[in-house]
Design a protein around this motif. Sequence first.
Motif, PDB file in Angstrom:
ATOM      1  N   ILE A  49       5.382 -61.175  35.296  1.00  0.00           N
ATOM      2  CA  ILE A  49       5.341 -62.087  34.088  1.00  0.00           C
ATOM      3  C   ILE A  49       4.194 -61.666  33.193  1.00  0.00           C
ATOM      4  CG2 ILE A  49       4.699 -64.737  33.669  1.00  0.00           C
ATOM      5  CD1 ILE A  49       5.891 -65.331  36.458  1.00  0.00           C
ATOM      6  N   LEU A 100      10.465 -63.704  24.175  1.00  0.00           N
ATOM      7  CA  LEU A 100       9.525 -63.819  23.272  1.00  0.00           C
ATOM      8  C   LEU A 100       9.156 -62.366  22.737  1.00  0.00           C
ATOM      9  CD1 LEU A 100       7.013 -66.332  25.038  1.00  0.00           C
ATOM     10  CD2 LEU A 100       8.642 -66.706  23.000  1.00  0.00           C
ATOM     11  N   ALA A 101       8.866 -61.495  23.484  1.00  0.00           N
ATOM     12  CA  ALA A 101       8.488 -60.157  23.067  1.00  0.00           C
ATOM     13  C   ALA A 101       9.477 -59.396  22.216  1.00  0.00           C
ATOM     14  CB  ALA A 101       8.195 -59.404  24.330  1.00  0.00           C
ATOM     15  N   LEU A 145      -5.665 -56.662  29.010  1.00  0.00           N
ATOM     16  CA  LEU A 145      -5.021 -57.957  28.904  1.00  0.00           C
ATOM     17  C   LEU A 145      -4.703 -58.461  30.359  1.00  0.00           C
ATOM     18  CD1 LEU A 145      -5.686 -60.507  27.182  1.00  0.00           C
ATOM     19  CD2 LEU A 145      -3.479 -59.716  26.010  1.00  0.00           C
ATOM     20  N   LEU A 176       1.488 -55.477  23.192  1.00  0.00           N
ATOM     21  CA  LEU A 176       0.191 -55.945  22.599  1.00  0.00           C
ATOM     22  C   LEU A 176      -0.844 -54.958  22.703  1.00  0.00           C
ATOM     23  CD1 LEU A 176      -0.255 -59.568  23.996  1.00  0.00           C
ATOM     24  CD2 LEU A 176       0.866 -58.895  22.087  1.00  0.00           C
ATOM     25  N   ARG A 177      -1.821 -55.016  21.438  1.00  0.00           N
ATOM     26  CA  ARG A 177      -3.200 -54.237  21.435  1.00  0.00           C
ATOM     27  C   ARG A 177      -3.934 -54.568  22.768  1.00  0.00           C
ATOM     28  NH1 ARG A 177      -5.763 -57.709  18.208  1.00  0.00           N
ATOM     29  NH2 ARG A 177      -4.102 -58.636  17.483  1.00  0.00           N
ATOM     30  N   ALA A 184       5.424 -59.052  31.102  1.00  0.00           N
ATOM     31  CA  ALA A 184       6.278 -59.464  30.041  1.00  0.00           C
ATOM     32  C   ALA A 184       5.529 -60.030  28.908  1.00  0.00           C
ATOM     33  CB  ALA A 184       7.215 -60.318  30.761  1.00  0.00           C
ATOM     34  N   LEU A 185       4.659 -60.866  29.405  1.00  0.00           N
ATOM     35  CA  LEU A 185       3.841 -61.577  28.203  1.00  0.00           C
ATOM     36  C   LEU A 185       2.864 -60.843  27.493  1.00  0.00           C
ATOM     37  CD1 LEU A 185       2.095 -64.671  30.430  1.00  0.00           C
ATOM     38  CD2 LEU A 185       4.018 -64.970  28.586  1.00  0.00           C
ATOM     39  N   THR A 186       2.388 -59.453  27.871  1.00  0.00           N
ATOM     40  CA  THR A 186       1.650 -58.800  27.291  1.00  0.00           C
ATOM     41  C   THR A 186       2.232 -57.600  26.746  1.00  0.00           C
ATOM     42  OG1 THR A 186       0.829 -57.583  29.322  1.00  0.00           O
ATOM     43  CG2 THR A 186      -0.623 -59.238  28.600  1.00  0.00           C
ATOM     44  N   LEU A 187       3.818 -57.393  26.951  1.00  0.00           N
ATOM     45  CA  LEU A 187       4.396 -56.406  26.359  1.00  0.00           C
ATOM     46  C   LEU A 187       4.217 -55.914  24.812  1.00  0.00           C
ATOM     47  CD1 LEU A 187       6.631 -54.396  27.310  1.00  0.00           C
ATOM     48  CD2 LEU A 187       8.169 -55.971  26.434  1.00  0.00           C
TER      49      LEU A 187
END
Lengths: 224, 252
Positions: free
Chosen positions: A150, A221-222, A164, A158-159, A153-156
């Motif tokens: 999870i 979302l990503a 993170l 991102l910088r 997938a949420l941080t896919l």
Amino acid sequence: MGVLSFFASVLERDVLLAWRQRGDVLLGLMFFMLVATLFPLAVGPEPNGLLRIGPGVLWVAALLANLLALPRLFHGDWIDGSLEQLLLAPYPPSMMVAAKFAAHWLVTSLPLALAAPLLAIQYGLPLAQCLMLVASLLVGTPIITALGGIGAALTLGLRQGEVLLALLVLPLLAPVLIFGSGAVGAVAAGQSGMAELSLLAAMACTSVFFAPWLAAKALRLAIE
Amino acid sequence: MTMDTPKNKVNWHLFHYAAPSTFYPLAGKAIPWLMTLAVVLAAIGLWIGMAVAPSDAQQGDGYRIIYLHVPSSWMAMFIYIVMAFWSVIHLVWKTRLSALMAQALAPTGAWMALMSLVTGALWGKPMWGTWWVWDARLTSMLLLFFLYLGFIALTRSIDDPDRSDQAGSLLAIVGVFNVPVIYFSVYWWNTLHQGASVSSKGSSMAGVMLAAMLLMSLAAWMYSIAMTLRRVRVLILQREASTRWVQELNIL
């Protein structure tokens, strides 16, 4: 193609991809062994001390090695666009994610769990504790894959995504560490350790059931 | 201060204040009242707690820090649940404002958790003789603090507002189901490793002390709501900066 054969084909594809890049798996194993080697250097080689900290240290090392591999879960497919294709497939996205979780667990967490006894012997853990360490890793690592998935997938994309991811996932994984190392500790104290193992199994069932669905939502979302 | 909001809408419904343009002036009107209430309640609570309530039989005057410690711990735990509540609302109804509420709550929650940790350490030094013990409650509060920081870091590092809102909501929901698991596992770990955890209170509390603590808790509530509303107003202005109603406010 039925849903199950879709699951099987994604699983097969991911395992095959991992097999073609065997070095990545070895990298995780090397990290696990290195971390476990650093501890005796830092706290001293007295057998009694190592025996006492062994279960905890090996569990922390396994947790970190698993964490290190998590960004790989979706990153490659996201970069080359195949993740988008997989999400567009006429099957439930949570099924695709579950297959990716399963493949990731097979190529990352399973080798770590199987390599753990080798390190346990270096720490002088007796056979019963070695077996419990492997059992607790086998039952506990699916939770790391599920909750970490999870987070991945949420941080896919991102910088600072990797850092993170660690910040998001590590507090959530505190119970896994407590029960995992607790199971080995219970065996060391002369108990069966089955209570800890059962709680780990309950958490594994719950997280494996719900996580693919949530991770699929986060992937949407990503991609958008 | 007058706001130019559509006044012709007479029949209100459930989502009337879900629109940022109608919520913004409402929050603006509520904040001074809430802040005043918070100050008054805290003043009365502190007066009762510091001057009226007697010293504790065992702990002397050192116990008086619980008038800050307990309300902030309660708020730290409660705010996470409220955050998860707004996150569910956001994911179900796709209302932008509820995601902003969750994001506005997080810093206050983190601040309350930090307050709880700091006041706990200050209390622990004279009582337990050490700043920090790996007590179940302290440890789970520390993990809760990290959960807040993770939520803030995630929502801040996503540039796209829609993705940021929804990713934050998903994380808050995953977190709220994990908080009880974390709490009980830490509690269990603590009793296994250290024997019974140190109990911080006697079983019964004097009525005056309880009254002071309840007043301080109410003050913490009012403060938290006021701060959240202030933050949500700023977030609304950031998000809606290009809309007509914000430009008509003439404040940017």
